[in-house]
Motif scaffolding. Structure first.
Motif, PDB file in Angstrom:
ATOM      1  N   MET A 144       8.654  -1.236 -15.750  1.00  0.00           N
ATOM      2  CA  MET A 144       8.109  -0.109 -14.300  1.00  0.00           C
ATOM      3  C   MET A 144       7.507  -0.488 -14.005  1.00  0.00           C
ATOM      4  N   ILE A 145       7.638  -0.196 -12.045  1.00  0.00           N
ATOM      5  CA  ILE A 145       6.611  -0.446 -11.364  1.00  0.00           C
ATOM      6  C   ILE A 145       5.776   0.621 -11.394  1.00  0.00           C
ATOM      7  N   ARG A 146       4.511  -0.167 -10.868  1.00  0.00           N
ATOM      8  CA  ARG A 146       3.773   1.149 -10.586  1.00  0.00           C
ATOM      9  C   ARG A 146       2.641   0.994  -9.813  1.00  0.00           C
ATOM     10  N   THR A 147       2.559   1.938  -9.122  1.00  0.00           N
ATOM     11  CA  THR A 147       1.695   1.994  -8.030  1.00  0.00           C
ATOM     12  C   THR A 147       0.342   1.930  -8.644  1.00  0.00           C
ATOM     13  N   GLU A 148      -0.733   2.050  -7.274  1.00  0.00           N
ATOM     14  CA  GLU A 148      -2.436   2.032  -7.303  1.00  0.00           C
ATOM     15  C   GLU A 148      -2.294   3.289  -7.860  1.00  0.00           C
ATOM     16  N   LYS A 149      -2.140   4.755  -7.979  1.00  0.00           N
ATOM     17  CA  LYS A 149      -1.879   5.757  -8.127  1.00  0.00           C
ATOM     18  C   LYS A 149      -1.245   6.166  -8.825  1.00  0.00           C
ATOM     19  N   ASN A 150      -1.480   7.110 -10.156  1.00  0.00           N
ATOM     20  CA  ASN A 150      -0.334   7.794 -10.358  1.00  0.00           C
ATOM     21  C   ASN A 150      -0.250   8.507 -10.255  1.00  0.00           C
ATOM     22  N   ILE A 151       1.400   8.555 -10.061  1.00  0.00           N
ATOM     23  CA  ILE A 151       2.110   9.681  -8.829  1.00  0.00           C
ATOM     24  C   ILE A 151       2.579  10.959 -10.039  1.00  0.00           C
ATOM     25  N   MET A 152       2.515  12.016  -9.597  1.00  0.00           N
ATOM     26  CA  MET A 152       2.185  12.797 -10.769  1.00  0.00           C
ATOM     27  C   MET A 152       3.305  13.979 -10.110  1.00  0.00           C
ATOM     28  N   ASN A 153       3.511  14.642  -8.627  1.00  0.00           N
ATOM     29  CA  ASN A 153       3.833  15.147  -7.831  1.00  0.00           C
ATOM     30  C   ASN A 153       4.633  14.629  -6.783  1.00  0.00           C
ATOM     31  N   LYS A 154       4.816  16.147  -5.901  1.00  0.00           N
ATOM     32  CA  LYS A 154       6.071  15.153  -5.185  1.00  0.00           C
ATOM     33  C   LYS A 154       4.890  14.981  -3.139  1.00  0.00           C
ATOM     34  N   LYS A 155       4.106  15.426  -3.772  1.00  0.00           N
ATOM     35  CA  LYS A 155       2.633  15.718  -2.712  1.00  0.00           C
ATOM     36  C   LYS A 155       1.598  14.643  -2.977  1.00  0.00           C
ATOM     37  N   ASP A 156       0.943  13.657  -3.909  1.00  0.00           N
ATOM     38  CA  ASP A 156       1.222  12.687  -4.578  1.00  0.00           C
ATOM     39  C   ASP A 156       2.089  11.343  -3.745  1.00  0.00           C
ATOM     40  N   TRP A 157       2.936  12.028  -3.777  1.00  0.00           N
ATOM     41  CA  TRP A 157       4.106  10.180  -3.224  1.00  0.00           C
ATOM     42  C   TRP A 157       4.334  10.892  -1.652  1.00  0.00           C
ATOM     43  N   GLU A 158       4.011  11.055  -1.328  1.00  0.00           N
ATOM     44  CA  GLU A 158       4.153  12.030   0.071  1.00  0.00           C
ATOM     45  C   GLU A 158       3.297  10.972   0.619  1.00  0.00           C
ATOM     46  N   GLU A 159       1.783  11.425   0.200  1.00  0.00           N
ATOM     47  CA  GLU A 159       0.420  11.059   0.324  1.00  0.00           C
ATOM     48  C   GLU A 159       0.420   9.836  -0.094  1.00  0.00           C
ATOM     49  N   GLU A 160       1.248   9.261  -0.504  1.00  0.00           N
ATOM     50  CA  GLU A 160       1.659   7.073  -0.681  1.00  0.00           C
ATOM     51  C   GLU A 160       2.030   6.949  -0.117  1.00  0.00           C
ATOM     52  N   TYR A 161       2.861   7.491   0.086  1.00  0.00           N
ATOM     53  CA  TYR A 161       4.178   6.970   0.810  1.00  0.00           C
ATOM     54  C   TYR A 161       4.647   7.033   2.476  1.00  0.00           C
ATOM     55  N   VAL A 162       4.046   8.326   3.211  1.00  0.00           N
ATOM     56  CA  VAL A 162       3.709   8.658   4.648  1.00  0.00           C
ATOM     57  C   VAL A 162       3.981   7.549   5.818  1.00  0.00           C
ATOM     58  N   LYS A 163       3.267   6.812   4.797  1.00  0.00           N
ATOM     59  CA  LYS A 163       2.889   5.643   6.085  1.00  0.00           C
ATOM     60  C   LYS A 163       4.244   4.878   6.838  1.00  0.00           C
ATOM     61  N   TYR A 164       5.396   5.325   5.973  1.00  0.00           N
ATOM     62  CA  TYR A 164       6.405   4.330   6.414  1.00  0.00           C
ATOM     63  C   TYR A 164       6.895   5.187   7.832  1.00  0.00           C
ATOM     64  N   LYS A 165       7.399   4.855   8.449  1.00  0.00           N
ATOM     65  CA  LYS A 165       7.824   4.647  10.168  1.00  0.00           C
ATOM     66  C   LYS A 165       9.448   5.261   9.566  1.00  0.00           C
ATOM     67  N   GLU A 166       9.594   6.443  10.002  1.00  0.00           N
ATOM     68  CA  GLU A 166      11.054   6.876   9.655  1.00  0.00           C
ATOM     69  C   GLU A 166      12.077   6.984  11.343  1.00  0.00           C
ATOM     70  N   ARG A 167      13.269   6.994  11.065  1.00  0.00           N
ATOM     71  CA  ARG A 167      13.945   7.131  12.392  1.00  0.00           C
ATOM     72  C   ARG A 167      14.015   8.147  13.232  1.00  0.00           C
ATOM     73  N   LYS A 168      14.015   9.282  12.748  1.00  0.00           N
ATOM     74  CA  LYS A 168      13.317  10.444  13.432  1.00  0.00           C
ATOM     75  C   LYS A 168      12.374  11.310  13.111  1.00  0.00           C
ATOM     76  N   ASP A 169      11.430  12.352  14.685  1.00  0.00           N
ATOM     77  CA  ASP A 169      10.239  13.115  13.582  1.00  0.00           C
ATOM     78  C   ASP A 169      11.284  13.924  12.493  1.00  0.00           C
ATOM     79  N   HIS A 170      11.913  15.002  12.565  1.00  0.00           N
ATOM     80  CA  HIS A 170      12.502  16.120  12.388  1.00  0.00           C
ATOM     81  C   HIS A 170      13.933  15.055  11.924  1.00  0.00           C
TER      82      HIS A 170
END
Lengths: 158, 559, 331
Positions: B1-27
């Motif tokens: 099992m891959i573990r990130t530095e932070k223990n992801i327990m909910n959607k907010k944690d995950w979004e905070e950790e991964y929101v830095k990745y750029k996406e195709r569109k703003d919305h």
């Protein structure tokens, strides 16, 4: 665009019994928002009614929308009525839009239609074409442009 | 099992950790403009209770389907809308489709017939037999069903202002064939509200139009208990440019208005409920469409049970026909339309449709050719038999995204419905009349259509082959079905002439007078209409009587 | 097409010529001025000019169709000028909720839509020219349809002979109407859609207002026109009040002729037009004196002189130069 569009009057017509007016309405709104004067005939008009409206309003552009295939009967009839009432078809821009099979493009152009537009043509291309044709007709210029399907083409007079 | 530095327990944690990745569109948005998150989790469906909101197929509120077995019991009905030319031409096409495995008939009428005008009417020029079959009298109708038994097929009729006439013809045909009217199966579209909102087949003013629908209900619950007396249609609302949410909201509001109308006329809603059917569009946004169908069933069940107090579970079930979105077809690269239609049909099946029409790829150009119509039918058969999606019921249930979206669409549709009800001071039927008078529906739909067109032009919505991936110098040719309209019109006009010569004029006149009297005295017009049909009165003659009594209606042209 | 051709056409009731003439006027072409100069003395004596004013939604188009139907059944010909608002943002306009089906092909009815775009004071003058042209063509009745929004449209209503103001129940537009000054210039009031709730309230409000008005000017010696309030329904299956309305419109015209007011109205219209054209000419000449204008502008800016004095001085100078000839296309 240097042309004063507010002095260009467009009649958007829905001849026949076909009630699909989505395209006609979107187009009317776009024309108004682009600065033209627009008259919409509303639905279910006969050839005589459309021709009379175009005649009385002395329009610069006559656009007709067909989604039922009735263009084959209506376009020649309306254009004949205009001619019989002394309208010089070279003075107005005549457009036909809707579900028009490609086999009919040439026939329509031969009748005196300037542009045939099928679904998917961006609205700006329609207004650009109108401006171009108005200028062409006013200047009585040699080069003749037509719009067929999705493309603008140029044809020199034979 | 891959573990990130932070223990992801909910959607907010995950979004905070991964929101830095750029996406195709703003919305990211659905076609209706509903925001779509990057991810859905159990947190997004906390407002959905499984037993109460989702439940089981065949069990209230029917979110998962109206029947306990769904496609494991029987594949949906392939109901291909068809009709062109003379009655005998359409009859031939029907026999071909039935031989190829079609399971239900669906009639497309030409514009004059749809508008209640005969083929010799001045406005019929250019339209006879062109977009559908031309029917002027009962003789034409009998030709249409040559070799087809009304006790063996179910037949659907897309007809609105003259619905009472065509419906009357079907009953008259059953009489001629010696079939008990009680076992007739089929559907009459008979939905005038959506005509005022979007489809524009307009003849009589709103209130008389609804009065006639009430007559059909009243007549049909007793005489044809297995017949769908209306097909409450969102299809045309969508084609006129509405969003999925508006389609759902306006269709259900229309349906509710019809139920209120029936109640006011004293019709037993427990009997009428199962004879109501719906008709939706299936457009490109796959998940949104599936969610729309599921939400429709839930809203309708609750309305019929909780608001109208019906006790017959059959009256709670929303059953619907689907047609793939004609407005999504492109004239450019027409073969791409087969793929679009496949995806749309797939959404309808996963949404639990009862019957389906798939469009032919050449329909942006003209009426479908034989080959194109066959490919469209085969599309359904491939989904039914090759993809295995019909093996289990409502497979998208439980998807965090789909359940969330079903809820969002439900909420937004209910907001519209409440607004319409408010316009009528709590009476949704009155709200519909006021909305028609104030052009509320036309404006709402028109705004969406305009916005969508602008989005395509700004390339915020990509249409493959039109504003992206365009083929330069595309040769636009598809084989077309050729129709010689003038010839057809001549034949029909002659037929009318001959019939008018040989029919019993006295009986025609007296039956037309009876219709007029019934309309004047606010009685049910169905029985005298059937009498006039059998006397060979033309459709235009019967409609003419109604126009005399009720006046005519035309759509306002200001936009 | 040449001006003479068009004039001949109009006199011979050729629709195409009339339509083109109106376009010249509308588009402010020189041909339009030429046309009026050569046409005005052919105007028919007894053309009745009727204004129909009411906000969007009161059922004006339907009512108008009914009125025309009535006139047609009486054998009268009708020309309609429908004025529609243009967008203040794009200048574009959506014109005309054109008439009912049967009238589109009736040779006794001519319908023309016109936008009110950007013609501040000029709208009524333009409509005046169109009326002149239509009168030569020979319509018995010329009907101007307008929503009556804004000063320019109110000015238009002022040039008609008989002004009909249409209201409906539940519009809540009392204030707006009063503000626009439309209530002041009505010769006939119509409460349309009078089967709707609240119709009596509208009638009551109008009656009160009219009572107040008549008590104001009771001392007048002239025969008074009693402004009627007519309750109508324009929908085909439920018609009401149309014949009465048309009767009143014609009665009003007879009244104007009887007391000699028609000539007065025509004179007032002419006076208005002359005033506007004259001020137009003055403005043009003034603008032609750009160096003087500049000079005085600097003086006003430098507080050497006030703008009232400056304007007066410029006008005096122009008059001295007697420069009126050859400076304007209107001369």
């Amino acid at each position: 665009m240097n042309m004063n569009r507010s002095k260009i009057k467009i009649l958007v017509a829905k001849p026949g019994l076909d009630g699909h007016d989505r395209g006609a309405r979107v187009l009317c709104r776009f024309f108004r928002d682009s600065g033209y004067e627009v008259i919409y005939t509303g639905l279910h008009k006969t050839a005589e009614e459309v021709a009379n409206a175009a005649l009385q309003e002395d329009v610069d552009v006559l656009g007709m929308s067909f989604l039922s295939g009735a263009h084959e009967s209506y376009v020649p009839k309306i254009l004949n009525l205009l001619k019989n009432n002394g309208v010089d078809l070279n003075e107005i821009v005549i457009l036909v839009g809707g579900t028009i099979p490609e086999e009919h493009f040439k026939r329509l152009i031969d009748l005196g239609v300037d542009g045939v537009f099928i679904p998917g043509v961006p609205l700006n291309e329609i207004s650009d074409f109108i401006d171009l044709k108005i200028k062409e007709k006013r200047d009585k210029s040699e080069a003749q442009h037509y719009f067929v399907g999705t493309k603008l083409i140029q044809k020199n007079p034979v | 099992m891959i573990r990130t530095e932070k223990n992801i327990m909910n959607k907010k944690d995950w979004e905070e950790e991964y929101v830095k990745y750029k996406e195709r569109k703003d919305h990211f948005k659905t076609l209706s403009g509903i925001n779509v998150d990057r991810l859905y989790t159990p947190e997004d469906i906390t407002d959905v209770d499984y037993n109460e909101d989702i439940g089981y197929p065949g069990v209230y509120p029917f979110t998962r389907g109206p029947y306990p077995t769904m496609y494991r019991g029987r594949i949906w009905t392939y109901r291909m809308f068809s009709g062109f030319g003379l009655a005998e031409d359409t009859n031939k096409r029907w026999h071909m489709l039935l031989k190829n495995g079609e399971t239900g008939l669906s009639t497309a009428f030409d514009f004059p017939t749809l508008m209640g005008r005969d083929s010799d009417d001045p406005l019929a020029i250019g339209e006879v037999g062109k977009c559908g079959v031309a029917i002027d009298t009962f003789e034409d109708f009998k030709r249409l069903f040559e070799g087809i038994r009304t006790d063996e097929v179910s037949s659907s009729f897309t007809i609105n202002p003259p619905a009472a006439i065509i419906y009357g013809m079907y009953n008259a045909l059953a009489d001629v064939q010696g079939v008990d009217r009680k076992i007739l199966r089929g559907t009459i579209q008979n939905d005038m509200l959506k005509e005022f909102h979007a489809q524009n087949t307009l003849v009589l003013p709103p209130r008389p139009s609804l009065k006639i629908i009430g007559d059909i209900f009243e007549f049909g619950v007793d005489v044809n208990p297995k017949f769908n007396l209306i097909s409450i249609s969102g299809y045309h609302i969508r084609e006129a440019g509405s969003t999925a949410v508006q389609e759902l909201a306006f269709t259900l509001a229309d349906g509710m208005a019809y139920v209120v109308l029936a109640k006011e006329r004293g019709i037993d809603l427990n009997k009428l409920g199962p004879q109501l059917s719906f008709f939706f569009n299936s457009h490109n946004d796959f998940f949104e469409e599936v969610a729309k169908f599921r939400a429709a069933r839930r809203i309708w069940a609750r309305f019929m049970r909780e608001e109208m107090g019906t006790t017959n579970p059959e009256a709670w079930k929303l059953k619907f026909h689907t047609q793939t979105a004609g407005c999504s077809l492109t004239a450019q690269q027409p073969l791409n339309n087969i793929v679009r239609t496949t995806l749309q049909a797939f959404a309808a099946v996963l949404g639990g449709t009862q019957s389906l029409h798939t469009n032919s790829f050449d329909e942006a150009w003209a009426l479908p050719s034989d080959e194109a119509a066959r490919v469209a039918l085969r599309t359904q058969q491939i989904i039914a038999y090759e993809s295995n999606v019909a093996n289990t019921i409502d497979p998208l249930a439980g998807s965090y995204f789909v359940e969330n979206l079903t809820r969002r669409i439900e909420e937004k549709a209910l907001e519209y419905i409440d607004y319409i009800k408010e316009m009528g001071d709590g009476n949704i039927l009155e709200g519909e009349f006021i909305g028609i008078d104030q052009e509320y529906f036309i404006k709402e739909i028109g705004d969406s259509a305009y916005k969508d067109q602008r989005n395509v032009e700004k390339r915020e919505r990509i249409v493959v082959g039109v504003n992206e991936f365009v083929l330069e110098d595309e040769k636009l040719t598809v084989p077309l079905l050729q129709i010689n309209e003038e010839e057809l019109r001549d034949i029909q006009v002659k037929r009318i002439e001959q019939i008018k010569e040989r029919r019993d004029t006295k009986e025609v006149e007296s039956s037309l007078e009876e219709i007029q009297a019934a309309a004047d005295e606010d009685k049910n017009i169905m029985p005298p209409i059937i009498r006039a049909i059998k006397a060979l009165a033309t459709e235009g003659e019967i409609m003419g009587v109604l126009k005399n009594v009720y006046g005519i209606w035309s759509k306002p042209t200001l936009l | 097409m040449m001006v003479e051709e068009i004039i001949d056409g109009i006199k011979n009731k050729d629709i195409r010529s009339l339509a083109r003439a109106i376009s010249w006027i509308e588009k402010e072409k020189d041909e339009g001025i030429e046309l009026i100069k050569n046409l005005h003395h052919y105007q028919k004596e007894n053309t009745h000019i009727i204004g129909i004013t009411g906000f969007t939604g009161v059922g004006k188009s339907t009512l108008l169709s009914r009125i025309i139907e009535r006139y047609r059944s009486m054998g009268k010909t009708v020309g309609v000028i429908a004025i529609d608002p243009s967008s203040p943002f794009t200048g574009g306009a959506l014109l005309g909720d054109r008439l009912r089906l049967s009238m589109w092909t009736d040779p006794g009815v001519f319908y023309r839509s016109v936008s009110n775009r950007g013609r501040m004071g000029g709208l009524s003058r333009m409509i005046g020219d169109i009326i002149t042209t239509m009168s030569v063509f020979g319509f018995d009745k010329i009907i101007i349809e307008t929503v009556g929004a804004g000063q320019s449209e109110v000015d238009v209503i002022k040039i008609v002979d008989t002004s009909v103001v249409v209201l409906m129940p539940g519009m809540g537009d009392r204030v707006q109407f009063a503000k626009a000054g439309i209530l002041e210039i009505a010769d006939i009031f119509v409460v349309n859609k009078s089967d709707l709730v609240g119709a009596d309230r509208v009638r009551q409000f109008l009656e009160e207002m009219l009572n107040f008005k008549t008590s104001e000017k009771r001392d007048s010696m002239q025969e008074e026109w009693k402004i009627p309030i007519i309750m109508t329904i324009g929908e085909s299956n439920n018609l009401k009040g149309i014949d009465e309305l048309v009767e009143k419109i014609d009665e009003h015209f007879d009244y104007l002729i009887r007391i000699g007011r028609l000539k007065e109205i025509r004179k007032r219209r002419a006076k208005n037009e002359i005033e506007m054209l004259a001020s137009d000419i003055m403005l043009r000449i003034c603008k032609n004196h750009s160096s003087d204008l500049d000079e005085y502008a600097s003086k006003v800016a430098n507080k050497e002189i006030d703008h009232y004095t400056a304007a007066k001085k410029i006008v005096e100078k122009i008059m001295m130069e007697n420069a009126i000839s050859n400076t304007s296309r209107y001369t």
